[in-house]
Enzyme design. Structure first.
Site, mmCIF file in Angstrom:
data_model
loop_
_atom_site.group_PDB
_atom_site.id
_atom_site.type_symbol
_atom_site.label_atom_id
_atom_site.label_comp_id
_atom_site.label_asym_id
_atom_site.label_seq_id
_atom_site.Cartn_x
_atom_site.Cartn_y
_atom_site.Cartn_z
ATOM 1 C CB SER A 1 21.245 84.061 12.507
ATOM 2 O OG SER A 1 21.194 82.944 13.230
ATOM 3 C CG ASP B 1 17.680 84.322 19.625
ATOM 4 O OD1 ASP B 1 17.793 85.234 18.987
ATOM 5 O OD2 ASP B 1 17.730 83.097 19.208
ATOM 6 C CG HIS C 1 16.756 84.072 15.404
ATOM 7 N ND1 HIS C 1 17.694 84.210 16.386
ATOM 8 C CD2 HIS C 1 17.412 83.505 14.360
ATOM 9 C CE1 HIS C 1 19.011 83.959 15.818
ATOM 10 N NE2 HIS C 1 18.811 83.306 14.445
#
Length: 388
Positions: free
Chosen positions: A188, A284, A351
């Site tokens: 991330s 995502d 994610h």
């Protein structure tokens, strides 16, 4: 052979993806709810005592830290450095809120952190990295380890770049200078950081040392949201301007376009010289929920059901998501043509996939084709380090 195996999986949603999507809905932050099998492995935090004298501090002025699990055997001279993720702050109020959490202060960080997925010490869970020196650098600056500034009125330190530098100095003193191979990774906001710091990481080592980078869920796109606006560009603009990020972005990029656009990976991939592997989903979930169909962009809540369960998306919403997928593919097309690079983009609504055991190396991990198993650990390691 190519040093990276270039893989793209653009098929219908795989049944195995649904578990990861349910997990996201329940926890929102991947690293907050790591699932593991067997006895969990916890690694204590180490604060960097020398950081204060160099101004390399968290948002509240506290010392930055990391968790190091020493390697052994055949992995004793191999290093895996993971940059922690956890979003950003783009204005004084959001940074003040962050300052009072583990995302902005080491006073609130866990004293021990569970290592799982790519950080696991179990050969059955992480067969290629389990005995490496595995490090997780804590994230407490709010700008993907790229900020440089100070707001005296609010008492906020924006020292992400300094934290990066002092962390690297610390690890080199702990033995990383003797590495025979090294991998920089992150998830991330940490994945974004791994992209931006990839060449800096390479520069730490002699030219004959094998050094590569792996960015998990770091491909944040400068995409148009459901209201026709660029929500994430506006948000990133606040991050870049408030935290003085521009000076630490590639000049080859900032000399051509606005600094905020250079914060987006799609605009800097072409300038990265170090071999880089991208692990991402074409759908995502963070970007769907936090930049494409936010409450501001969807005030009447037409996207609520779709955001929480992709099976409830209507035809128009599916078309919109397909457009986002196509933009993702276009953004990495040129990148994928380089023999030194690699990618694995799947069709999951998820994610981050390298920190969770079930998506990294488990019985429930992804499949390619009809029955051909290709777990993410194999993609992320054998193709990164063991291809000739």
């Amino acid at each position: 052979m190519k040093s990276f195996l270039v893989i793209s999986l653009f098929a219908l949603l795989l049944p195995r993806c649904s578990r990861g999507f349910e997990y996201w809905n329940q926890t929102k932050l991947v690293d907050d709810g790591i699932t593991d099998v067997g006895v969990p492995h916890f690694v204590p935090i180490t604060l960097i005592g020398s950081a204060a004298a160099k101004g390399a501090v968290c948002m509240d002025g506290s010392l930055p830290g990391y968790h190091l699990d020493k390697g052994f055997g055949s992995g004793g001279n191999s290093w895996l450095v993971q940059l922690e993720g956890g979003g950003w702050c783009n204005d004084i109020n959001s940074c003040l809120y962050r300052k009072k959490s583990r995302r902005g202060s080491s006073y609130y960080m866990e004293k021990q952190l569970q290592f799982s997925g790519i950080l696991s010490n179990k050969p059955e869970e992480n067969p290629d990295f389990y005995n490496w020196n595995r490090v997780k650098i804590r994230y407490c600056d709010g700008a993907s380890f790229l900020g440089e500034g100070y707001d005296s009125a609010a008492g906020l330190f924006f020292r992400g770049q300094r934290i990066w530098l002092v962390s690297m100095e610390e690890l080199m003193s702990k033995g990383m200078r003797y590495a025979d191979q090294a991998l920089l990774t992150g998830c991330s906001a940490g994945g974004l950081a791994a992209i931006h710091h990839c060449d800096e990481f390479r520069a730490l080592f002699p030219g004959n040392i094998r050094v590569k980078c792996l960015a998990d869920a770091g491909m944040f796109l400068d995409a148009i949201d459901v209201a026709g606006q660029r929500t994430l560009r506006h948000f990133f603009g606040g991050v870049v301007n408030l935290q003085g990020v521009a000076r630490n972005l590639p000049r080859a990029c900032t000399s051509r376009i606005l600094p905020v656009l250079c914060f987006f990976p799609q605009n800097v991939l072409s300038s990265i010289q170090t071999p880089l592997f991208l692990l991402n989903t074409a759908y995502d979930v963070w970007q769907l929920q936090e930049s494409l169909a936010t409450k501001a962009a969807d005030p009447h809540g037409y996207w609520i059901d779709c955001k929480m369960n992709n099976a409830k998306c209507n035809t128009g919403q599916i078309d919109f998501l397909q457009g986002f997928r196509n933009q993702m593919l276009l953004s990495v097309r040129k990148f994928s043509l380089s023999s030194k690079n690699g990618l694995f983009i799947n069709s999951c609504f998820a994610h981050c996939q390298s920190e969770r055991q079930d998506t990294w190396f488990g019985s429930n991990s992804l499949l390619l084709g009809t029955g051909e198993s290709l777990n993410l650990s194999l993609i992320g390691t054998l193709t990164v380090f063991k291809s000739s």
